[in-house]
Design an enzyme around this catalytic site. Structure first.
Site, short mmCIF file in Angstrom:
data_model
loop_
_atom_site.label_atom_id
_atom_site.label_comp_id
_atom_site.label_asym_id
_atom_site.label_seq_id
_atom_site.Cartn_x
_atom_site.Cartn_y
_atom_site.Cartn_z
N LYS A 284 0.76 -1.07 -0.12
CA LYS A 284 -0.21 -0.01 0.03
C LYS A 284 0.90 1.14 0.01
O LYS A 284 1.70 1.24 0.90
CB LYS A 284 -0.88 -0.22 1.34
CG LYS A 284 -2.15 0.61 1.24
CD LYS A 284 -3.00 0.14 2.45
CE LYS A 284 -4.44 1.01 2.33
NZ LYS A 284 -4.99 0.82 3.73
O1 G3P Z 1 -8.06 1.76 5.11
C1 G3P Z 1 -8.36 3.07 5.40
C2 G3P Z 1 -9.65 3.86 5.53
O2 G3P Z 1 -10.40 2.85 5.43
C3 G3P Z 1 -9.55 4.62 6.83
O3 G3P Z 1 -10.82 4.75 7.22
O4 G3P Z 1 -12.47 5.50 8.93
O5 G3P Z 1 -10.19 6.15 9.26
O6 G3P Z 1 -11.54 7.14 7.25
P1 G3P Z 1 -11.24 5.92 8.40
#
Ligand code: G3P
Length: 230
Positions: A84
């Protein structure tokens, strides 16, 4: 549509993998920090042993040379690693080199259709648009998914899959599916919400009660539930 779980919690991954519905895992530095694991490499090895689909492991550096070395190192952990990288000029450069070598790459932190076009041109396996974070600032995360899906469909030579990230609710998953997104990476609690509906619980309770009234059983004497079989 593929379902990835967005977590670095091994117990959650094991539990959800047992449903047979899990196609992969995504992690990021924040999720690793939250998990409390002190050895990132061992953690990723363990996840790769549980799930056969792609497991996203994110580089930590932001400069090309270090990101490239980290990406190569991570790619050797297991066959199902997706390295990633952030959607930056250096990250896309790493993406191009690794993709050309046959390594799966997930380009993360995508917030615009223009960025998604660049990720596809860099040969990314996945591009991760963050829908929840766009919603958080008053923009439409789902409009971005619609835009990217439309653009990718217009260019069949783009092989990049749209991996909807920053998912906050079952509606995000349903809308992403309606738009034809290839993958959603979903936090464990939201995956569990997908299963539930109050009418399912109510209907099942009624069936259990009514079946008991019949006084019958399906399994003949001597046939045990799977777990108790010798
Ligand atoms: O994988 C990264 C992403 O899904 C992060 O989510 O909830 O931290 O915006 P969030």
């Amino acid at each position: 549509m593929k379902f990835f779980v967005d977590t670095a919690d091994l117990n959650e991954i094991k539990d959800l993998a047992a449903t047979g519905l899990l196609d992969g895992v995504t992690t990021n530095p924040s999720l690793v920090a939250k998990s409390g694991h002190s050895n990132f490499i061992d953690l990723i090895k363990d996840i790769c042993a549980i799930v056969s689909g792609p497991v996203s492991a994110e580089v930590a550096a932001t400069d090309f040379d270090t990101m490239m070395a980290e990406g190569l190192y991570l790619s050797k952990i297991a066959k199902n690693i997706a390295v990633k990288v952030p959607l930056t000029p250096a990250g896309l450069k790493v993406c191009k080199v690794l993709s050309d070598q046959g390594t799966q790459v997930n380009v993360t932190l995508c917030f615009s259709a223009a960025q998604a076009i660049l990720a596809a041109k860099a040969g990314a396996t996945f591009v991760s648009p963050f829908v929840g974070r766009l919603d958080d600032i008053g923009e439409s995360g789902m409009q971005l998914i619609a835009d990217i899906c439309e653009i990718y469909r217009a260019y069949p030579n783009f092989k990049t899959e749209v991996l909807v990230a920053s998912v906050r609710s079952p509606m995000h998953v349903v809308e992403a599916a309606q738009l034809g997104a290839h993958v959603a990476t979903i936090p464990p609690n939201v995956i569990r919400q997908l299963f539930t509906h109050p009418l399912t619980d109510k209907g099942l309770a009624q069936f259990v009660t009514d079946w008991a009234k019949t006084g019958q059983k399906i399994l003949p004497d001597g046939v045990q539930p799977l777990k108790t079989r010798a």
